[in-house]
Design an enzyme around this catalytic site. Structure first.
Site, PDB file in Angstrom:
ATOM      1  N   ASP A 151      35.960  30.740  63.892  1.00  0.00           N
ATOM      2  CA  ASP A 151      34.970  31.300  62.572  1.00  0.00           C
ATOM      3  C   ASP A 151      33.703  31.924  62.673  1.00  0.00           C
ATOM      4  O   ASP A 151      33.466  31.104  64.205  1.00  0.00           O
ATOM      5  CB  ASP A 151      35.087  29.852  61.739  1.00  0.00           C
ATOM      6  CG  ASP A 151      34.380  29.146  60.362  1.00  0.00           C
ATOM      7  OD1 ASP A 151      33.981  30.885  59.899  1.00  0.00           O
ATOM      8  OD2 ASP A 151      33.275  28.659  59.938  1.00  0.00           O
ATOM      9  N   SER A 152      32.684  31.434  61.807  1.00  0.00           N
ATOM     10  CA  SER A 152      31.515  31.637  61.816  1.00  0.00           C
ATOM     11  C   SER A 152      31.119  30.154  62.128  1.00  0.00           C
ATOM     12  O   SER A 152      29.537  30.357  63.246  1.00  0.00           O
ATOM     13  CB  SER A 152      30.425  32.452  60.660  1.00  0.00           C
ATOM     14  OG  SER A 152      31.106  31.474  59.514  1.00  0.00           O
TER      15      SER A 152
ATOM     16  N   CYS B 219      37.125  32.904  59.221  1.00  0.00           N
ATOM     17  CA  CYS B 219      36.577  32.778  58.261  1.00  0.00           C
ATOM     18  C   CYS B 219      36.437  34.526  57.433  1.00  0.00           C
ATOM     19  O   CYS B 219      37.219  35.044  57.679  1.00  0.00           O
ATOM     20  CB  CYS B 219      35.384  33.647  59.141  1.00  0.00           C
ATOM     21  SG  CYS B 219      33.496  34.322  58.632  1.00  0.00           S
TER      22      CYS B 219
ATOM     23  N   GLU C 285      26.878  22.699  54.093  1.00  0.00           N
ATOM     24  CA  GLU C 285      26.218  21.994  55.243  1.00  0.00           C
ATOM     25  C   GLU C 285      25.613  21.726  55.557  1.00  0.00           C
ATOM     26  O   GLU C 285      25.381  20.229  56.316  1.00  0.00           O
ATOM     27  CB  GLU C 285      25.999  23.476  56.112  1.00  0.00           C
ATOM     28  CG  GLU C 285      26.229  24.815  55.521  1.00  0.00           C
ATOM     29  CD  GLU C 285      26.843  24.879  57.850  1.00  0.00           C
ATOM     30  OE1 GLU C 285      26.590  24.368  58.480  1.00  0.00           O
ATOM     31  OE2 GLU C 285      28.141  25.572  57.964  1.00  0.00           O
TER      32      GLU C 285
ATOM     33  N   CYS D   1      35.858  31.179  50.906  1.00  0.00           N
ATOM     34  CA  CYS D   1      35.092  31.213  51.480  1.00  0.00           C
ATOM     35  C   CYS D   1      35.572  29.941  52.292  1.00  0.00           C
ATOM     36  O   CYS D   1      36.151  28.742  51.703  1.00  0.00           O
ATOM     37  CB  CYS D   1      33.381  31.064  51.121  1.00  0.00           C
ATOM     38  SG  CYS D   1      32.233  30.153  52.648  1.00  0.00           S
TER      39      CYS D   1
ATOM     40  N   HIS E   7      34.120  27.283  53.167  1.00  0.00           N
ATOM     41  CA  HIS E   7      33.390  25.990  53.124  1.00  0.00           C
ATOM     42  C   HIS E   7      33.812  25.472  51.581  1.00  0.00           C
ATOM     43  O   HIS E   7      33.723  24.949  51.109  1.00  0.00           O
ATOM     44  CB  HIS E   7      32.090  26.311  52.739  1.00  0.00           C
ATOM     45  CG  HIS E   7      31.101  26.949  54.248  1.00  0.00           C
ATOM     46  ND1 HIS E   7      31.810  27.131  55.093  1.00  0.00           N
ATOM     47  CD2 HIS E   7      30.510  25.714  55.130  1.00  0.00           C
ATOM     48  CE1 HIS E   7      31.213  27.667  55.611  1.00  0.00           C
ATOM     49  NE2 HIS E   7      29.935  26.334  56.243  1.00  0.00           N
TER      50      HIS E   7
HETATM   51  N1  DGL Z   1      32.356  31.423  57.446  1.00  0.00           N
HETATM   52  C1  DGL Z   1      31.939  31.981  56.238  1.00  0.00           C
HETATM   53  C2  DGL Z   1      33.167  32.808  55.846  1.00  0.00           C
HETATM   54  O1  DGL Z   1      34.291  32.202  55.644  1.00  0.00           O
HETATM   55  C3  DGL Z   1      31.042  31.244  55.662  1.00  0.00           C
HETATM   56  C4  DGL Z   1      30.053  31.277  56.529  1.00  0.00           C
HETATM   57  C5  DGL Z   1      29.016  31.520  56.845  1.00  0.00           C
HETATM   58  O2  DGL Z   1      28.589  33.103  56.132  1.00  0.00           O
HETATM   59  O3  DGL Z   1      29.039  32.236  58.004  1.00  0.00           O
HETATM   60  O4  DGL Z   1      32.382  33.810  54.674  1.00  0.00           O
END
Ligand code: DGL
Length: 272
Positions: A10-11, A73, A151, A183, A185
């Site tokens: 993931d990011s 992600c 976050e 997403c 989050h």
């Molecule tokens: N993990 C990213 C997503 O699901 C969200 C956080 C980011 O923008 O890196 O798109």
């Protein structure tokens, strides 16, 4: 193959929602998680950059000898999954297809999709849903403020509720009956989102359907691990391991023992 771990990237931290769903579905599987915390957010980056970063993440996981890669992600799934599927000879699964499948099943009148700017711009969910249900109207909306709010740990916070109303009430007024939480989050904000939209809107969490799809891919290959490994799961980040651990514990609702900083920008693959 059975004994090898599943790799997730993931990011950053949000992919832990997918980690959690995988763990609930397949408790015997060992997981190696990589969060690219040095380079996040991905959601505001270009397609080219997201593919380049995803390529590095996948290479790192290959050095850990994983049997499959799950791209947790949504932004990376939107742009890099087909590239990685072509490039690698292990299965690669993103969260878009499984999420779209669930949305097409749940939505009867109108489907809403929320995600980062990158995910919404790619129209990945929209295209995947329309392939399965061409007649259904689909409405998309980027909700970039949700990620920093999560976050910050502002999960049940009045500011988060205000932001959610601003983003979501127009979708509610349009009459959506299902909403894709596109997403990593957003599942953390399920309660607030539900309070704003009311019970009549089904929330689609791609993490759960992605875990089911991962299990079915491994099962069809005969690669499901039936015996629990003695080795622990491993968590890697590219920066800020302490922060990952602290916020990660909110995501998982449990302790994370160890987080290692991976500097993989110069990794070379072991010879086959
Ligand atoms: N993990 C990213 C997503 O699901 C969200 C956080 C980011 O923008 O890196 O798109």
């Amino acid at each position: 193959m059975k004994n090898k771990a599943i790799g997730i990237f993931d990011s950053g931290i949000g992919g832990l929602t997918v980690y959690k769903a995988l763990k609930e579905k397949m408790p015997s599987e060992r997981i190696i998680y990589l969060g690219d915390t040095a380079r996040l957010p991905y959601g505001s980056k270009s397609a080219e950059t997201i593919v380049r970063f995803s390529d590095g993440n996948a290479l790192f996981l290959l050095t850990k000898n994983v049997k499959m890669i799950v791209v947790a992600c949504n932004s990376a799934s939107s742009y890099a999954v087909s590239y990685l599927q072509e490039k690698l000879d292990i299965p690669v699964l993103g969260v878009i297809e499984p999420g779209a499948e669930a949305a097409a099943m749940a939505g009867r009148e109108k489907i809403g999709i929320i995600g980062t700017a990158a995910t919404i711009k790619s129209r990945s969910y929209e295209k995947a849903i329309l392939e399965k249900k061409p007649e259904i109207p689909v409405l998309s909306k980027a909700c970039p403020l949700f990620v920093p709010l999560v976050e910050e740990g502002w999960i049940d916070h009045r500011v988060t509720r205000l932001v959610a109303e601003e983003y979501l009430l127009p979708l509610k007024d349009e009459g959506i009956d299902a909403l894709v939480l596109g997403c990593t989050h957003y599942p953390v904000l399920k309660n607030v989102i539900e309070q704003v939209l009311g019970k009549g809107v089904t929330l689609i969490d791609s993490a759960i359907t992605t875990a089911a799809k991962t299990a079915s891919i491994l099962k069809s290959l005969g690669w499901l691990n039936n015996e629990k490994s003695n080795l622990p799961d491993e968590f890697y980040v590219t920066d800020f391991p302490d922060r990952f651990r602290r916020v990660g514990e909110i995501f998982l609702n449990r302790k994370i023992e160890k987080v290692t900083t991976a500097s993989f920008y110069t990794v070379s693959l072991p010879q086959a």
